[in-house]
Design a protein around this motif. Sequence first.
Motif, PDB file in Angstrom:
ATOM      1  N   GLU A  80      -0.176  12.656  -0.207  1.00 32.44           N
ATOM      2  CA  GLU A  80       1.150  12.445  -0.778  1.00 32.44           C
ATOM      3  C   GLU A  80       2.186  12.172   0.305  1.00 32.44           C
ATOM      4  O   GLU A  80       3.026  11.273   0.167  1.00 32.44           O
ATOM      5  CB  GLU A  80       1.536  13.680  -1.591  1.00 32.44           C
ATOM      6  N   SER A  81       2.155  12.945   1.390  1.00 34.93           N
ATOM      7  CA  SER A  81       3.176  12.785   2.432  1.00 34.93           C
ATOM      8  C   SER A  81       3.049  11.442   3.134  1.00 34.93           C
ATOM      9  O   SER A  81       4.062  10.799   3.453  1.00 34.93           O
ATOM     10  CB  SER A  81       3.069  13.930   3.449  1.00 34.93           C
ATOM     11  N   ARG A  82       1.824  11.001   3.368  1.00 31.97           N
ATOM     12  CA  ARG A  82       1.635   9.693   4.017  1.00 31.97           C
ATOM     13  C   ARG A  82       2.132   8.565   3.105  1.00 31.97           C
ATOM     14  O   ARG A  82       2.796   7.635   3.570  1.00 31.97           O
ATOM     15  CB  ARG A  82       0.169   9.487   4.368  1.00 31.97           C
ATOM     16  N   VAL A  83       1.811   8.652   1.833  1.00 30.51           N
ATOM     17  CA  VAL A  83       2.263   7.618   0.901  1.00 30.51           C
ATOM     18  C   VAL A  83       3.785   7.554   0.890  1.00 30.51           C
ATOM     19  O   VAL A  83       4.382   6.477   0.986  1.00 30.51           O
ATOM     20  CB  VAL A  83       1.720   7.885  -0.524  1.00 30.51           C
ATOM     21  N   ASP A  84       4.418   8.708   0.778  1.00 29.38           N
ATOM     22  CA  ASP A  84       5.886   8.717   0.726  1.00 29.38           C
ATOM     23  C   ASP A  84       6.484   8.213   2.029  1.00 29.38           C
ATOM     24  O   ASP A  84       7.499   7.503   2.018  1.00 29.38           O
ATOM     25  CB  ASP A  84       6.375  10.126   0.417  1.00 29.38           C
ATOM     26  N   HIS A  85       5.871   8.577   3.152  1.00 29.38           N
ATOM     27  CA  HIS A  85       6.362   8.104   4.450  1.00 29.38           C
ATOM     28  C   HIS A  85       6.343   6.575   4.514  1.00 29.38           C
ATOM     29  O   HIS A  85       7.275   5.952   5.039  1.00 29.38           O
ATOM     30  CB  HIS A  85       5.503   8.687   5.575  1.00 29.38           C
ATOM     31  N   LEU A  86       5.292   5.981   3.968  1.00 32.24           N
ATOM     32  CA  LEU A  86       5.161   4.534   4.016  1.00 32.24           C
ATOM     33  C   LEU A  86       6.124   3.821   3.071  1.00 32.24           C
ATOM     34  O   LEU A  86       6.706   2.787   3.431  1.00 32.24           O
ATOM     35  CB  LEU A  86       3.719   4.130   3.668  1.00 32.24           C
ATOM     36  N   VAL A  87       6.290   4.357   1.863  1.00 33.38           N
ATOM     37  CA  VAL A  87       6.999   3.586   0.832  1.00 33.38           C
ATOM     38  C   VAL A  87       8.435   4.027   0.591  1.00 33.38           C
ATOM     39  O   VAL A  87       9.202   3.288  -0.041  1.00 33.38           O
ATOM     40  CB  VAL A  87       6.217   3.612  -0.502  1.00 33.38           C
ATOM     41  N   ALA A  88       8.838   5.194   1.090  1.00 34.23           N
ATOM     42  CA  ALA A  88      10.204   5.671   0.841  1.00 34.23           C
ATOM     43  C   ALA A  88      11.279   4.690   1.310  1.00 34.23           C
ATOM     44  O   ALA A  88      12.266   4.466   0.600  1.00 34.23           O
ATOM     45  CB  ALA A  88      10.410   7.046   1.469  1.00 34.23           C
ATOM     46  N   PRO A  89      11.140   4.072   2.495  1.00 32.45           N
ATOM     47  CA  PRO A  89      12.168   3.100   2.897  1.00 32.45           C
ATOM     48  C   PRO A  89      12.325   1.948   1.910  1.00 32.45           C
ATOM     49  O   PRO A  89      13.406   1.366   1.808  1.00 32.45           O
ATOM     50  CB  PRO A  89      11.651   2.599   4.254  1.00 32.45           C
ATOM     51  N   VAL A  90      11.271   1.651   1.174  1.00 31.83           N
ATOM     52  CA  VAL A  90      11.360   0.564   0.195  1.00 31.83           C
ATOM     53  C   VAL A  90      12.038   1.044  -1.081  1.00 31.83           C
ATOM     54  O   VAL A  90      13.038   0.472  -1.533  1.00 31.83           O
ATOM     55  CB  VAL A  90       9.953   0.006  -0.127  1.00 31.83           C
ATOM     56  N   ALA A 103      -5.893  16.072  -6.430  1.00 31.94           N
ATOM     57  CA  ALA A 103      -6.939  16.015  -5.411  1.00 31.94           C
ATOM     58  C   ALA A 103      -7.448  14.588  -5.210  1.00 31.94           C
ATOM     59  O   ALA A 103      -8.177  14.053  -6.034  1.00 31.94           O
ATOM     60  CB  ALA A 103      -8.092  16.929  -5.802  1.00 31.94           C
ATOM     61  N   GLY A 104      -7.039  13.973  -4.113  1.00 29.99           N
ATOM     62  CA  GLY A 104      -7.531  12.646  -3.780  1.00 29.99           C
ATOM     63  C   GLY A 104      -6.825  11.498  -4.467  1.00 29.99           C
ATOM     64  O   GLY A 104      -7.147  10.334  -4.223  1.00 29.99           O
ATOM     65  N   ILE A 105      -5.855  11.774  -5.334  1.00 28.83           N
ATOM     66  CA  ILE A 105      -5.145  10.735  -6.083  1.00 28.83           C
ATOM     67  C   ILE A 105      -3.640  10.967  -5.974  1.00 28.83           C
ATOM     68  O   ILE A 105      -3.168  12.089  -6.092  1.00 28.83           O
ATOM     69  CB  ILE A 105      -5.536  10.738  -7.579  1.00 28.83           C
ATOM     70  N   VAL A 106      -2.891   9.889  -5.764  1.00 29.65           N
ATOM     71  CA  VAL A 106      -1.422   9.935  -5.791  1.00 29.65           C
ATOM     72  C   VAL A 106      -0.934   8.910  -6.815  1.00 29.65           C
ATOM     73  O   VAL A 106      -1.406   7.767  -6.827  1.00 29.65           O
ATOM     74  CB  VAL A 106      -0.820   9.621  -4.408  1.00 29.65           C
ATOM     75  N   ASP A 107      -0.024   9.337  -7.676  1.00 33.59           N
ATOM     76  CA  ASP A 107       0.592   8.440  -8.661  1.00 33.59           C
ATOM     77  C   ASP A 107       2.037   8.179  -8.266  1.00 33.59           C
ATOM     78  O   ASP A 107       2.790   9.112  -7.968  1.00 33.59           O
ATOM     79  CB  ASP A 107       0.567   9.069 -10.050  1.00 33.59           C
ATOM     80  N   LEU A 108       2.418   6.924  -8.288  1.00 31.12           N
ATOM     81  CA  LEU A 108       3.807   6.520  -8.085  1.00 31.12           C
ATOM     82  C   LEU A 108       4.349   5.949  -9.392  1.00 31.12           C
ATOM     83  O   LEU A 108       3.722   5.083 -10.007  1.00 31.12           O
ATOM     84  CB  LEU A 108       3.902   5.436  -7.010  1.00 31.12           C
ATOM     85  N   PHE A 109       5.502   6.464  -9.818  1.00 33.16           N
ATOM     86  CA  PHE A 109       6.172   5.946 -11.008  1.00 33.16           C
ATOM     87  C   PHE A 109       7.552   5.439 -10.600  1.00 33.16           C
ATOM     88  O   PHE A 109       8.298   6.130  -9.910  1.00 33.16           O
ATOM     89  CB  PHE A 109       6.329   7.031 -12.072  1.00 33.16           C
ATOM     90  N   PHE A 110       7.890   4.253 -11.064  1.00 33.26           N
ATOM     91  CA  PHE A 110       9.201   3.667 -10.826  1.00 33.26           C
ATOM     92  C   PHE A 110       9.876   3.464 -12.187  1.00 33.26           C
ATOM     93  O   PHE A 110       9.450   2.620 -12.975  1.00 33.26           O
ATOM     94  CB  PHE A 110       9.076   2.332 -10.098  1.00 33.26           C
ATOM     95  N   LYS A 161       2.841  -2.294  -3.013  1.00 33.33           N
ATOM     96  CA  LYS A 161       1.411  -2.645  -2.965  1.00 33.33           C
ATOM     97  C   LYS A 161       1.051  -3.311  -1.636  1.00 33.33           C
ATOM     98  O   LYS A 161      -0.025  -3.066  -1.092  1.00 33.33           O
ATOM     99  CB  LYS A 161       1.064  -3.571  -4.121  1.00 33.33           C
ATOM    100  N   ASP A 162       1.942  -4.145  -1.131  1.00 32.07           N
ATOM    101  CA  ASP A 162       1.682  -4.784   0.154  1.00 32.07           C
ATOM    102  C   ASP A 162       1.566  -3.755   1.266  1.00 32.07           C
ATOM    103  O   ASP A 162       0.760  -3.924   2.200  1.00 32.07           O
ATOM    104  CB  ASP A 162       2.793  -5.783   0.484  1.00 32.07           C
ATOM    105  N   LEU A 163       2.349  -2.696   1.183  1.00 24.61           N
ATOM    106  CA  LEU A 163       2.292  -1.646   2.203  1.00 24.61           C
ATOM    107  C   LEU A 163       1.024  -0.802   2.086  1.00 24.61           C
ATOM    108  O   LEU A 163       0.431  -0.410   3.103  1.00 24.61           O
ATOM    109  CB  LEU A 163       3.519  -0.739   2.084  1.00 24.61           C
TER     110      LEU A 163
END
Length: 411
Positions: free
Chosen positions: A189-199, A214-221, A244-246
Amino acid sequence: MRAEIIAIGSELLSPWRLDTNSLFITEHLNRVGIRVWRKTIVGDRLEDLKHVFSAALQQADIVFCIGGLGPTQDDLTREAVAEVLGRKLCLNDEALQQLEQRYARIGVTMTPNNRQQAMVPEGGIVVPNPNGTAPGLFLAHEDRLVFLLPGPPHELKAMIVNQVMGFISRYHPTSPLIYRQLKIASEGESRVDHLVAPVYKSYPEVETTILASAGIVDLFFYWLRPEETERSDAVLDELTTRVKDLLGPSVFAEREESLEAVTGSLLRQRGKTLATAESCTGGFLSKLITDVPGSSDYFRGGMITYSNESKSSWLGVDRAKIEEFGAVSPVVAQTMAERVRLLAEADFGLSVTGIAGPSGGTADKPVGLVYVGFADAKGSELKKLQLPGDREIVRLRTARMALDWVRRRLL
């Protein structure tokens, strides 16, 4: 519109009962653009019920009170709601007749305390319950909608689908919730947020929610500006494309679809078959695969080789290698994958061996150490994982990350 769900029952505050009703209600509300802003669990005390319900009325447009509609002394939902709304409880002849008819049909004498299930706050509308004895209730209070529904899920679900959503649409115009979803595998979760938060932070008209298991992260916009819906698709599509590109191949779905279903679909599309050999997961990997209907199209079968003896006698893993390197080792994991592929005559062999805990770990091989083996006609490969969590989480992470490896190989 905002909704609040109050789950009622002291048993829900114990370790023995889980509230699943709120998830079902939330799903159906979201489909028509209604956000659930708070969920509360409260025990069977009248003053606590009144306090929680009163607070909900001040904040939410729609309030759901789930449970506490039975015939016993601790079923106090009707009384609490009636007191807060300043309405008398009255015996409803229609509800009483339905109760009497139901008991007559099943050949059981209705006890006097069941009559309280036919008590309705003044102005309330009875919502029939075809699957149980406790009818639901609907009340319009000022500009608020209040629903009192029974707690058993098989009763509540039918009432939500067949009746409650109709009440809501008659009193309030609804429109689907506008959002996008991305499902991500094998990332924290922390890695995903680190990558996409600036976007996502550069889109003030969008609210982002991150959910991790466990092993899955969901992003909702979620689109926040209903008065500008004509812009929503373009903005949300742009945002999800950038994210998605990131994240690249870590994104495995753009809707509510399981990793095992996506992996299975790819196996079917590519005309490939899979076999598994499991140790520390004890069959959980095969269970995930076969949770998907039609998985026999691509899943040849699996072996649970939990003991050293089964690894050698069933799969043919060299006993000397097990003794020299241990059952949790690269050579054993790769051999397991190679052998199960050949035995099952599958295109791919997938193996897992590790230490799920809580005991069995050493300084060299700590709890959470897992080796995943993958084999095809070209040879075998290995992944080493060091996973956090308790026994259940380690096993679930292992199974999901193993499946995700297969998915990525098929892209």
